[in-house]
Motif scaffolding. Sequence first.
Motif, PDB file in Angstrom:
ATOM      1  N   SER A  55     -30.211  -6.810 -22.376  1.00  0.00           N
ATOM      2  CA  SER A  55     -30.873  -5.519 -22.161  1.00  0.00           C
ATOM      3  C   SER A  55     -29.893  -4.423 -22.557  1.00  0.00           C
ATOM      4  CB  SER A  55     -31.312  -5.382 -20.705  1.00  0.00           C
ATOM      5  OG  SER A  55     -30.222  -5.605 -19.831  1.00  0.00           O
ATOM      6  N   ARG A  56     -30.388  -3.198 -22.686  1.00  0.00           N
ATOM      7  CA  ARG A  56     -29.532  -2.125 -23.184  1.00  0.00           C
ATOM      8  C   ARG A  56     -28.915  -1.385 -22.016  1.00  0.00           C
ATOM      9  NH1 ARG A  56     -32.506   0.821 -27.929  1.00  0.00           N
ATOM     10  NH2 ARG A  56     -32.800  -1.313 -28.631  1.00  0.00           N
ATOM     11  N   PHE A  57     -27.644  -1.622 -21.783  1.00  0.00           N
ATOM     12  CA  PHE A  57     -26.962  -0.979 -20.655  1.00  0.00           C
ATOM     13  C   PHE A  57     -26.124   0.188 -21.155  1.00  0.00           C
ATOM     14  CE2 PHE A  57     -23.041  -0.709 -18.056  1.00  0.00           C
ATOM     15  CZ  PHE A  57     -23.628  -0.169 -16.923  1.00  0.00           C
ATOM     16  N   VAL A  58     -26.307   1.344 -20.552  1.00  0.00           N
ATOM     17  CA  VAL A  58     -25.484   2.509 -20.875  1.00  0.00           C
ATOM     18  C   VAL A  58     -24.819   2.967 -19.588  1.00  0.00           C
ATOM     19  CG1 VAL A  58     -25.450   4.859 -21.785  1.00  0.00           C
ATOM     20  CG2 VAL A  58     -27.080   3.190 -22.690  1.00  0.00           C
TER      21      VAL A  58
ATOM     22  N   GLY B 109     -22.549  -3.270 -12.585  1.00  0.00           N
ATOM     23  CA  GLY B 109     -22.764  -2.180 -11.635  1.00  0.00           C
ATOM     24  C   GLY B 109     -24.219  -1.784 -11.497  1.00  0.00           C
ATOM     25  N   ALA B 110     -25.061  -2.291 -12.377  1.00  0.00           N
ATOM     26  CA  ALA B 110     -26.507  -2.068 -12.279  1.00  0.00           C
ATOM     27  C   ALA B 110     -27.178  -3.328 -12.795  1.00  0.00           C
ATOM     28  CB  ALA B 110     -26.926  -0.862 -13.120  1.00  0.00           C
ATOM     29  N   PRO B 111     -28.352  -3.671 -12.286  1.00  0.00           N
ATOM     30  CA  PRO B 111     -28.994  -4.901 -12.747  1.00  0.00           C
ATOM     31  C   PRO B 111     -29.366  -4.847 -14.225  1.00  0.00           C
ATOM     32  CG  PRO B 111     -30.469  -3.654 -11.306  1.00  0.00           C
ATOM     33  CD  PRO B 111     -29.134  -2.988 -11.237  1.00  0.00           C
ATOM     34  N   GLN B 112     -29.061  -5.920 -14.942  1.00  0.00           N
ATOM     35  CA  GLN B 112     -29.353  -6.038 -16.375  1.00  0.00           C
ATOM     36  C   GLN B 112     -29.796  -7.466 -16.663  1.00  0.00           C
ATOM     37  OE1 GLN B 112     -29.109  -3.416 -18.693  1.00  0.00           O
ATOM     38  NE2 GLN B 112     -28.857  -2.203 -16.834  1.00  0.00           N
TER      39      GLN B 112
ATOM     40  N   ALA C  47     -25.759   5.945 -17.186  1.00  0.00           N
ATOM     41  CA  ALA C  47     -27.177   6.280 -17.348  1.00  0.00           C
ATOM     42  C   ALA C  47     -27.981   5.580 -16.265  1.00  0.00           C
ATOM     43  CB  ALA C  47     -27.652   5.842 -18.730  1.00  0.00           C
ATOM     44  N   ASP C  48     -29.249   5.887 -16.229  1.00  0.00           N
ATOM     45  CA  ASP C  48     -30.134   5.344 -15.207  1.00  0.00           C
ATOM     46  C   ASP C  48     -30.617   3.958 -15.634  1.00  0.00           C
ATOM     47  OD1 ASP C  48     -31.700   5.257 -12.964  1.00  0.00           O
ATOM     48  OD2 ASP C  48     -33.357   6.350 -13.880  1.00  0.00           O
ATOM     49  N   SER C  49     -29.667   3.050 -15.916  1.00  0.00           N
ATOM     50  CA  SER C  49     -30.038   1.728 -16.419  1.00  0.00           C
ATOM     51  C   SER C  49     -30.393   0.792 -15.268  1.00  0.00           C
ATOM     52  CB  SER C  49     -28.873   1.120 -17.201  1.00  0.00           C
ATOM     53  OG  SER C  49     -28.640   1.843 -18.373  1.00  0.00           O
ATOM     54  N   TYR C  50     -31.512   0.121 -15.368  1.00  0.00           N
ATOM     55  CA  TYR C  50     -31.948  -0.788 -14.307  1.00  0.00           C
ATOM     56  C   TYR C  50     -32.950  -1.736 -14.937  1.00  0.00           C
ATOM     57  CZ  TYR C  50     -33.278  -2.012  -9.448  1.00  0.00           C
ATOM     58  OH  TYR C  50     -33.502  -2.652  -8.255  1.00  0.00           O
ATOM     59  N   ALA C  51     -32.583  -2.992 -15.098  1.00  0.00           N
ATOM     60  CA  ALA C  51     -33.471  -3.964 -15.738  1.00  0.00           C
ATOM     61  C   ALA C  51     -33.482  -5.242 -14.904  1.00  0.00           C
ATOM     62  CB  ALA C  51     -33.014  -4.269 -17.157  1.00  0.00           C
ATOM     63  N   THR C  52     -34.666  -5.717 -14.535  1.00  0.00           N
ATOM     64  CA  THR C  52     -34.775  -6.923 -13.711  1.00  0.00           C
ATOM     65  C   THR C  52     -35.981  -7.754 -14.150  1.00  0.00           C
ATOM     66  OG1 THR C  52     -36.195  -5.860 -12.072  1.00  0.00           O
ATOM     67  CG2 THR C  52     -33.841  -5.744 -11.656  1.00  0.00           C
ATOM     68  N   SER C  53     -36.151  -8.884 -13.478  1.00  0.00           N
ATOM     69  CA  SER C  53     -37.374  -9.695 -13.517  1.00  0.00           C
ATOM     70  C   SER C  53     -37.738 -10.233 -14.897  1.00  0.00           C
ATOM     71  CB  SER C  53     -38.556  -8.885 -12.962  1.00  0.00           C
ATOM     72  OG  SER C  53     -38.182  -8.171 -11.813  1.00  0.00           O
TER      73      SER C  53
ATOM     74  N   PHE D 148     -31.182 -20.219 -20.279  1.00  0.00           N
ATOM     75  CA  PHE D 148     -31.964 -19.498 -19.274  1.00  0.00           C
ATOM     76  C   PHE D 148     -31.536 -18.036 -19.253  1.00  0.00           C
ATOM     77  CE2 PHE D 148     -28.669 -19.455 -15.929  1.00  0.00           C
ATOM     78  CZ  PHE D 148     -27.846 -20.491 -16.350  1.00  0.00           C
ATOM     79  N   ALA D 149     -32.483 -17.184 -18.854  1.00  0.00           N
ATOM     80  CA  ALA D 149     -32.201 -15.760 -18.702  1.00  0.00           C
ATOM     81  C   ALA D 149     -32.239 -15.433 -17.219  1.00  0.00           C
ATOM     82  CB  ALA D 149     -33.232 -14.932 -19.460  1.00  0.00           C
ATOM     83  N   PHE D 150     -31.592 -14.336 -16.824  1.00  0.00           N
ATOM     84  CA  PHE D 150     -31.597 -13.946 -15.410  1.00  0.00           C
ATOM     85  C   PHE D 150     -31.237 -12.480 -15.282  1.00  0.00           C
ATOM     86  CE2 PHE D 150     -27.425 -15.848 -16.401  1.00  0.00           C
ATOM     87  CZ  PHE D 150     -26.568 -14.805 -16.064  1.00  0.00           C
ATOM     88  N   THR D 151     -31.368 -11.974 -14.061  1.00  0.00           N
ATOM     89  CA  THR D 151     -30.931 -10.619 -13.734  1.00  0.00           C
ATOM     90  C   THR D 151     -29.527 -10.724 -13.159  1.00  0.00           C
ATOM     91  OG1 THR D 151     -33.189 -10.038 -13.131  1.00  0.00           O
ATOM     92  CG2 THR D 151     -31.448  -8.565 -12.351  1.00  0.00           C
ATOM     93  N   GLY D 152     -28.600  -9.934 -13.688  1.00  0.00           N
ATOM     94  CA  GLY D 152     -27.241  -9.916 -13.153  1.00  0.00           C
ATOM     95  C   GLY D 152     -26.782  -8.483 -12.990  1.00  0.00           C
ATOM     96  N   SER D 153     -25.939  -8.226 -11.988  1.00  0.00           N
ATOM     97  CA  SER D 153     -25.528  -6.830 -11.768  1.00  0.00           C
ATOM     98  C   SER D 153     -24.019  -6.656 -11.823  1.00  0.00           C
ATOM     99  CB  SER D 153     -26.098  -6.308 -10.444  1.00  0.00           C
ATOM    100  OG  SER D 153     -25.566  -7.034  -9.357  1.00  0.00           O
ATOM    101  N   ALA D 154     -23.356  -7.507 -12.600  1.00  0.00           N
ATOM    102  CA  ALA D 154     -21.891  -7.442 -12.670  1.00  0.00           C
ATOM    103  C   ALA D 154     -21.398  -6.111 -13.241  1.00  0.00           C
ATOM    104  CB  ALA D 154     -21.357  -8.604 -13.508  1.00  0.00           C
TER     105      ALA D 154
END
Lengths: 218, 452
Positions: free
Chosen positions: B343-346, B325-328, B349-355, B317-323
């Motif tokens: 997802s690509r977390f930097v 410091g930003a949702p990925q 940077a303005d990284s924010y990935a959800t849903s 399963f996939a999910f949104t997690g923010s461990a």
Amino acid sequence: MRPTARWTAMASLILFGLMACSSNPEPEVEPATDETPPAADPGPDPAELAEAAARSLCEEAEAAARRGDYDGARRLYNQAMSEYAGTECARSASSEIDRIDAIETLEERIHFAFDRAELSDESVATLNRKADVLRRHPDVRMTIEGHCDERGSIEYNFALGMRRAQAAKNYLSGLGIGEDRFRAVSFGKERPLDPGHNERAWAQNRRDEFVIENLGSI
Amino acid sequence: MHPLGVRSLRGSTTLRASLALLALSGVASQAHAQEDEGVRLGITYRPGYVPALAITDIDAEAPFAAVAAAIDSVIARDLDYSDRFEILPVPDSLRAGSAVNYGLWNQLGAVWLVEGTLTVSGQQAMLRVGLHDVVYGSLKEVQAFTLPPVASPDFRMAVHRISDAVVEWATGEPGMAASRIAFSRRGEDGTWDIHVVDSDGQGVQRATRRNALVFSPAFSPDGSHIAFQYQSNSGDESGIYDLELETGRTSAVTSGSLMHLTPAFTPDGSRILFARYASGGTEIFEVDRSGGSPRALTSTAVGDVLGPTIAPDGRRFAFTGSAVGAPQIYVQEDAGARPRLISRFVRGADSYATSPDWNPLDDRIVYQSRVQGQFQIVVVNADGSEMRLLTSEGRNEDPSWAPDGRHIVFSSDRGGYHGLWILDTVTGRARNLLRNSEDQLPDWSNALGSDP
């Protein structure tokens, strides 16, 4: 403000459940008629007149407090104390002001940085003041509502809002205030305080609201 | 090769605008170069050959001509919306006819020809549909379908199923016409309720009347139930609820004082995965569909974990997690396994990935990600490879795959048309499903069988 504009403003305030924030100008208090009656005229007793005038000030003050206009309420109580010293209203005004101060302290919002649920130094100071009031009034219960700005996703903001509410709850519990006195809920980004789409509005909307469920001894 | 030569390649859009934009911002500010790393994605649609398809008028006795015409237009629109054919205008001389003249159709440029005959006896209507391969000059498939009465609520869905049969005959792949989309709609009083709409935008129905905060609808695999997040207006009650669409009955699957959100059925329909506040943030739990005590699947304890979406294998399963410091977006193999960031977390940077939403047929995942300060839809393989941007215009959120595994529905304000949109991830063709800015969080059902 024209009546229609005023109605629209009121309606939107009601919609967001923000009666507490009404900034509508309140009607000025009627100037007290404190002219001394002519000596010849037995007329009404001046003490009774003062009691009546002070009583109406107190009623105004209570109404203002109910609306959330705490500054207005304090002003009216202070006016009663300075102009009608010795009346029943003036004698109770000081404790009423203390009561309003306590409620205002409990209700004071705290704010958060974007996508963050950590408490700022300012928020910690605010919560410390709440803790003092809560210790003095052990039967007070509150709901802590976490809110977010409009920029993130709906679902993620529900979770983030809950973390914000829990942050305040956990801090107050850590100070020894019983955990069962708080309920943490999240409204995500669904109930903005400021409907604007700019940084000023977003900063206002990233917040915890404190709703007093049981005033207890306050 | 076709007599009329190359067919128009509909939707052959290769948008390089966003790439150009990224390059420009890199020149303008070196300081932002680092931030752009996380979102350096291009939009590329590589449409292949799109065969032309013609539909003749359905043959019917005079009293049923209107019904036949209505069926015709539904099928024609479905086949157009499938984005697998170029629908040919049919000259009057060929609209209705007896024997199929492959030579004439070939000259018109048709590759496929659909013809049908409607027969009605008593209450029973029967539609016989044939698909002709014009190039080979042969009848590829023919089948007779029983239709419910026109007034029946299932009539349109029965016609959609015929469209999907034609798609499958011609391409060997499933269609998506016989499906519905559930979504949350905000009312004037600020409360939300679940609504459903057919895949072609028809038949909008309000499915819940709770006048509360009702979010995140998720269809059961057979499409007969919807799970959703319920929260009372005061916040007193919260839970995952189950709605039976036919009766409108709802029941609590989980409830409690802590927040419950983002339900998703497992592919076998036996369990529901959802997020619930634990300590420090939300974690993902699973519970039997009928209720019982939930079991934790994640134990991040940092930030929030929510929005589970389950692979067709029913295990990953996939999910949104923010461990971080930003949702990925993360993929996890099984309960308790270590999640993998896809997802690509930097950092910084303005990284924010959800849903995220997992494709019902393969290993691709769509999600929303902030790109240049605006939410866009991204598709990526479950191992993090082949990341691709699917949108570039406006704000685009909460994607959900269609049962054909190639279309997505999402909320968007592209072109100033705020509402639910459908995008074909192969050709890049987009269409507006519902134009209402208060519609959010769409979930696309599986293909709906005749007996859900």
